[in-house]
Design a protein around this motif. Structure first.
Motif, PDB file in Angstrom:
ATOM      1  N   SER A 160       0.915  -1.348  -0.006  1.00  0.00           N
ATOM      2  CA  SER A 160      -0.142   0.150   0.138  1.00  0.00           C
ATOM      3  C   SER A 160       0.900   1.228  -0.041  1.00  0.00           C
ATOM      4  O   SER A 160       2.014   1.111  -0.294  1.00  0.00           O
ATOM      5  N   TRP A 161       0.170   2.312   0.352  1.00  0.00           N
ATOM      6  CA  TRP A 161       0.990   3.569   0.149  1.00  0.00           C
ATOM      7  C   TRP A 161       0.650   4.582   1.450  1.00  0.00           C
ATOM      8  O   TRP A 161      -0.546   4.684   1.878  1.00  0.00           O
ATOM      9  N   PRO A 173       5.931   4.002  -0.287  1.00  0.00           N
ATOM     10  CA  PRO A 173       5.609   2.707  -0.644  1.00  0.00           C
ATOM     11  C   PRO A 173       5.466   1.775   0.950  1.00  0.00           C
ATOM     12  O   PRO A 173       6.484   1.834   1.603  1.00  0.00           O
ATOM     13  N   VAL A 174       4.521   1.255   1.236  1.00  0.00           N
ATOM     14  CA  VAL A 174       4.465   0.560   2.468  1.00  0.00           C
ATOM     15  C   VAL A 174       3.972  -0.900   2.368  1.00  0.00           C
ATOM     16  O   VAL A 174       3.271  -1.380   1.253  1.00  0.00           O
ATOM     17  N   ILE A 175       4.364  -1.684   3.281  1.00  0.00           N
ATOM     18  CA  ILE A 175       3.681  -3.075   3.269  1.00  0.00           C
ATOM     19  C   ILE A 175       2.826  -3.293   4.434  1.00  0.00           C
ATOM     20  O   ILE A 175       3.242  -3.029   5.601  1.00  0.00           O
ATOM     21  N   ILE A 176       1.672  -3.789   4.450  1.00  0.00           N
ATOM     22  CA  ILE A 176       0.854  -4.342   5.456  1.00  0.00           C
ATOM     23  C   ILE A 176       1.058  -5.631   5.746  1.00  0.00           C
ATOM     24  O   ILE A 176       1.090  -6.628   4.873  1.00  0.00           O
ATOM     25  N   SER A 177       1.481  -6.245   6.710  1.00  0.00           N
ATOM     26  CA  SER A 177       1.649  -7.644   7.053  1.00  0.00           C
ATOM     27  C   SER A 177       1.082  -8.200   8.458  1.00  0.00           C
ATOM     28  O   SER A 177       0.961  -7.501   9.231  1.00  0.00           O
ATOM     29  N   LEU A 216       4.924  -1.469   7.424  1.00  0.00           N
ATOM     30  CA  LEU A 216       6.433  -1.446   7.107  1.00  0.00           C
ATOM     31  C   LEU A 216       6.680  -0.578   5.903  1.00  0.00           C
ATOM     32  O   LEU A 216       5.992  -0.823   4.858  1.00  0.00           O
ATOM     33  N   VAL A 217       7.573   0.394   6.118  1.00  0.00           N
ATOM     34  CA  VAL A 217       8.228   1.081   4.705  1.00  0.00           C
ATOM     35  C   VAL A 217       8.944  -0.038   3.774  1.00  0.00           C
ATOM     36  O   VAL A 217       9.769  -0.524   4.317  1.00  0.00           O
ATOM     37  N   ASN A 218       8.542  -0.107   2.669  1.00  0.00           N
ATOM     38  CA  ASN A 218       9.106  -1.007   1.836  1.00  0.00           C
ATOM     39  C   ASN A 218      10.271  -0.619   1.205  1.00  0.00           C
ATOM     40  O   ASN A 218      10.375  -0.227  -0.047  1.00  0.00           O
ATOM     41  N   ARG A 219      11.177  -0.556   1.915  1.00  0.00           N
ATOM     42  CA  ARG A 219      12.781  -0.084   1.489  1.00  0.00           C
ATOM     43  C   ARG A 219      13.737  -0.879   2.448  1.00  0.00           C
ATOM     44  O   ARG A 219      13.771  -0.753   3.720  1.00  0.00           O
ATOM     45  N   CYS A 220      14.457  -1.321   1.941  1.00  0.00           N
ATOM     46  CA  CYS A 220      15.739  -2.261   2.443  1.00  0.00           C
ATOM     47  C   CYS A 220      16.537  -1.230   3.229  1.00  0.00           C
ATOM     48  O   CYS A 220      16.837   0.002   2.795  1.00  0.00           O
ATOM     49  N   ARG A 221      16.838  -1.320   4.520  1.00  0.00           N
ATOM     50  CA  ARG A 221      17.599  -0.729   5.232  1.00  0.00           C
ATOM     51  C   ARG A 221      18.864  -0.290   4.739  1.00  0.00           C
ATOM     52  O   ARG A 221      19.687   0.496   5.189  1.00  0.00           O
ATOM     53  N   ALA A 226       1.722  -7.727  -4.933  1.00  0.00           N
ATOM     54  CA  ALA A 226       0.750  -6.749  -4.381  1.00  0.00           C
ATOM     55  C   ALA A 226       0.203  -7.209  -3.255  1.00  0.00           C
ATOM     56  O   ALA A 226      -0.330  -6.439  -2.333  1.00  0.00           O
ATOM     57  N   LYS A 227      -0.044  -8.343  -3.305  1.00  0.00           N
ATOM     58  CA  LYS A 227      -0.738  -9.350  -2.123  1.00  0.00           C
ATOM     59  C   LYS A 227      -0.454 -10.960  -2.015  1.00  0.00           C
ATOM     60  O   LYS A 227      -0.184 -11.354  -3.232  1.00  0.00           O
TER      61      LYS A 227
END
Lengths: 165, 422
Positions: free
Chosen positions: B62-63, B68-72, B82-87, B97-98
Motif C-alpha cells: 500500500s502507500w 510505499p508500505v507493506i501491511i503484514s 512497514l516502509v517497503n525499503r531495505c535498510r 501486491a498481495k
C-alpha cells in the motif's frame, strides 16, 4: 454450397483476421451501432482485471457486458451527454499475431495482440492487450459470441477510457 | 548562493479562507511537498482493510502519501505497516501486491526481514564490524490501528489515538459496515486509475452532490425509473455534515442511512429477481436484510485525508505528484454471503466505477478539466462557498448544509489549514 454447409464451414485464420480488422476499423471510427450488429447476442464482452482468472461472474471486471449492457454502454458513448466521450479520445488500433486456439464446424476461438494509441488534450496514451474472439458463422456472416480483452496492465493503475477495446 | 526557504517557514494557513482557497493549492510543488510532510507524514492514513490480510503471513502492499508500505500480519496475528525499503541501500523488499509469505527478502544483497519488519538475515555478516547492530536495522515501522476492519497507519509515533481522530465519523463507519447484511464485509477486487490533477480535487469530489446530475447524467439515463428517482437526491432531504477533523458525511438518500431500519419497505423492482433467488436459501427477514445490503448505503463518508466510504465501496486516493493522483475504487462483498448477492454487488460496482464505468470516466474528465483550467487566472480563487451562511448546527455543534452544500470541502480545508500551520 447449401445453407447448412455454409454455416458449418471452417473459419480460417484469414477469415478471422479479416473480421477482426473490420471490427477494429468500426471501433476506431466509433460506429457503435455497426459494432453491436457484429454480435450474436448471447455472449459476453469482458475486460477482466485479474490476469490469472477466468471466473468473470465472480470477479470484479473493468467491463462485464451482456447484450443489454453493451447496448447501454454504446448509448452512453454515443449519446453526447458523457463529458469524457464528448468528444472521446481518437484512437488507432492494430490487431496482429493471430492464433487459432480452437476450431470446430462454424466456430473458432482466436487470440490476437492489440496495440491502441489514444489522443486527447494533446497527449497520447497507449494500451496493449491480448484479445480473444469466439467467432461463429451465422446466416448473416461471421459474428462475435464472446470477446475477452486482457489488457497487459489490467490490474495496474489505468486511466479513464472513453471508447471500446 | 541563496538557500531555498524551508517548507516550514511559509505561511500555509494564508492559502485557505473559510469559503475559498488559493488556486496554487492545486499547482505549487512546494505546497505538495509540505503536504506530504505535514499531513501524510503526520496523521492517520487509510492503508487497507483487514480482509486484505486475513491470515498469519498475509501481506498487502500500500502507500502512505508517496511512501510505499507493506501491511503484514505476523505469526501471532499482529498487524504491522512497514516502509517497503531495505535498510541497506533502499531497494524495495516486496513487489508483489498481495499474498502470503514467511519473510521479506531484499533482492539486491539478500537481507531478510521477518513479518514484523525485524532484520533477521544478513549474508556474509563477517564483512561488518562488531558494532553493526541488526536490531537497529529493521524495516521502518509505522504506528498501526484498526477501526471496524479499516487499517490506518501513521508516521507520527505521538499521533492522537485513532478513535479520537475518527471521532464523530466512527458511527458512520459502523453504519457503512452494515452492508455486510449480517456477514463480515470483505474487499472483492478494485478498479485503479489515475488522473492528471491534484489530490484535493478528488478529496472535494466525494462530498460534492452538486455535480451529480450534471456529470452523471449518462449514468442516470442508464437506470430504471425507480433507480433514477433514488439518485435524484438534489431535490431530496439529504444533507452534508461536518464531522470534525476534516471528516464529513454527505447523506444523499436519508432512508438508506441505517440499512437495518424499516426492512418491511417494498423491495425495489431492480432487486426483485435477487430477492426471489435468495428466498430459496434464506428466510424473509434475511432476504430483506441482504437485499438492502446489496444496494449499499445512502451516504458518502469522507475521511481526511485519503479515504471515503462511498455508498457501497471504498474510494482511496493517493497523491503521486502535485498534478497527478491515483485512485482505488475497492469493491466490497459479503464474506460467506450468497453468491447471487455478491455477483450483483460486483455488477453494480462495474456499472458506475472504474476506468470504463458509466460514472468514473466522467468524474476523471472534469477533475482533469479543473487542473487544466487552474492554469488560468492564478489571481482567482477556488470557491467552496456553496451553502455558506445557510448552514444549521449539528448535535456535535458543527455545520450541516443541504445535500449540495460545500460543507464537507470547507471541513477538509479547515483541517488542511490546521495541520499545515503546525
Amino acid at each position: 454450397m447449401n445453407k447448412v454447409a455454409k454455416m458449418t464451414a471452417e473459419i480460417t485464420l484469414q477469415d478471422a483476421a479479416t473480421f477482426i480488422w473490420h471490427e477494429a476499423d468500426i471501433l476506431d471510427r466509433g460506429d457503435y451501432d455497426a459494432w453491436l450488429d457484429l454480435w450474436t447476442g448471447d455472449g459476453l464482452y469482458v475486460i477482466p482485471i485479474n490476469p490469472d482468472s477466468d471466473d468473470y461472474p465472480n470477479d470484479l471486471n473493468i467491463a462485464y457486458d451482456d447484450a443489454g449492457m453493451r447496448k447501454m454502454r454504446v448509448g452512453r458513448l454515443a449519446g453526447g451527454f458523457a463529458i469524457s466521450a464528448a468528444p472521446a479520445a481518437k484512437t488507432v488500433r492494430l490487431n496482429a499475431r493471430f492464433v487459432l486456439l480452437e476450431q470446430a464446424e462454424g466456430h473458432a476461438l482466436v487470440r490476437s495482440a492489440m496495440h491502441l494509441t489514444e489522443d486527447k488534450f494533446g497527449r497520447q496514451r497507449t494500451f496493449a492487450a491480448n484479445v480473444e474472439h469466439r467467432l461463429v458463422r451465422t446466416e448473416s456472416g461471421l459474428k462475435i459470441r464472446d470477446k475477452i480483452v486482457r489488457l497487459v496492465n489490467s490490474d495496474g493503475v489505468l486511466t479513464s477510457i472513453s471508447y471500446l477495446f | 548562493m541563496t538557500l531555498d526557504t524551508p517548507a516550514t517557514d511559509r505561511d500555509w494557513a494564508a492559502l485557505v479562507d473559510d469559503d475559498r482557497v488559493r488556486t496554487s493549492m492545486y499547482k505549487d510543488p512546494a505546497i505538495f511537498d509540505a503536504e506530504m510532510e505535514k499531513i501524510f507524514g503526520k496523521t492517520w492514513v487509510w492503508v487497507g482493510h483487514t480482509s486484505e490480510v486475513p491470515d498469519k503471513g498475509s501481506f498487502k502492499t500500500s502507500w502512505v502519501g508517496l511512501q510505499p508500505v507493506i501491511i503484514s500480519r505476523d505469526r501471532k496475528g499482529v498487524l504491522h505497516v512497514l516502509v517497503n525499503r531495505c535498510r541497506h541501500r533502499s531497494a524495495t523488499v516486496c513487489e508483489i501486491a498481495k499474498g502470503k509469505t514467511s519473510s521479506f527478502q531484499c533482492p539486491y544483497h539478500g537481507w531478510g526481514y521477518a513479518l514484523d519488519g525485524s532484520l533477521r538475515g544478513v549474508p556474509y555478516t563477517e564483512g561488518y564490524s562488531a558494532d553493526f547492530d541488526k536490531s537497529q536495522m529493521g524495516l521502518k515501522k509505522l504506528k498501526v490501528d484498526v477501526y471496524n476492519g479499516m487499517i490506518f497507519a501513521s508516521f507520527d509515533t505521538d499521533v492522537e489515538p485513532l478513535e479520537d481522530f475518527l471521532g464523530n465519523a466512527k458511527v458512520w463507519i459502523d453504519l457503512f459496515m452494515k452492508q455486510g447484511g449480517g456477514f463480515p464485509v470483505k474487499t472483492a477486487g478494485e478498479h485503479q486509475f489515475k488522473f492528471p490533477g491534484n489530490w484535493k480535487i478528488q478529496l472535494e469530489n466525494t462530498t460534492d452532490a452538486y455535480h451529480f446530475p450534471v456529470v452523471h447524467k449518462p449514468f442516470l439515463q442508464s437506470l430504471d425509473a425507480e433507480g433514477a428517482e433514488q439518485f435524484d437526491f438534489l431535490e431530496g432531504d439529504g444533507y452534508v455534515e461536518d464531522l470534525g477533523n476534516g471528516h464529513s458525511v454527505m447523506v444523499m438518500m436519508p432512508e438508506l442511512v441505517d440499512l437495518e431500519d424499516d426492512l418491511d419497505r417494498d423491495i425495489p423492482e431492480r432487486f426483485a429477481a435477487l430477492a426471489e433467488t435468495l428466498r430459496k436459501d434464506y428466510d424473509e427477514d434475511q432476504v430483506r436484510r441482504i437485499v438492502r445490503a446489496v444496494g449499499g448505503t445512502g451516504f458518502n463518508l469522507n475521511l481526511f485525508p485519503n479515504a471515503a466510504c462511498s455508498i457501497s465501496f471504498f474510494r482511496i486516493l493517493r497523491p503521486v505528484s502535485v498534478t497527478e493522483t491515483a485512485i482505488r475504487h475497492i469493491a466490497l462483498a459479503m464474506d460467506g454471503g450468497p453468491v447471487a448477492g455478491n455477483q450483483m454487488r460486483l455488477r453494480m460496482h462495474e456499472h458506475f466505477q472504474g476506468p470504463m464505468g458509466f460514472g468514473s470516466p466522467d468524474d476523471a474528465e472534469v477533475w482533469e478539466r479543473v487542473q487544466r483550467g487552474a492554469d488560468g487566472g492564478p489571481d482567482l480563487d477556488i470557491m467552496v462557498n456553496r451553502g455558506d451562511g445557510l448552514e444549521k448546527t449539528s448535535e456535535n455543534g458543527l455545520p450541516v448544509g443541504d445535500v449540495s452544500a460545500e460543507t464537507g470541502m470547507r471541513s477538509a480545508y479547515q483541517m488542511w489549514k490546521r495541520m499545515m500551520a503546525q
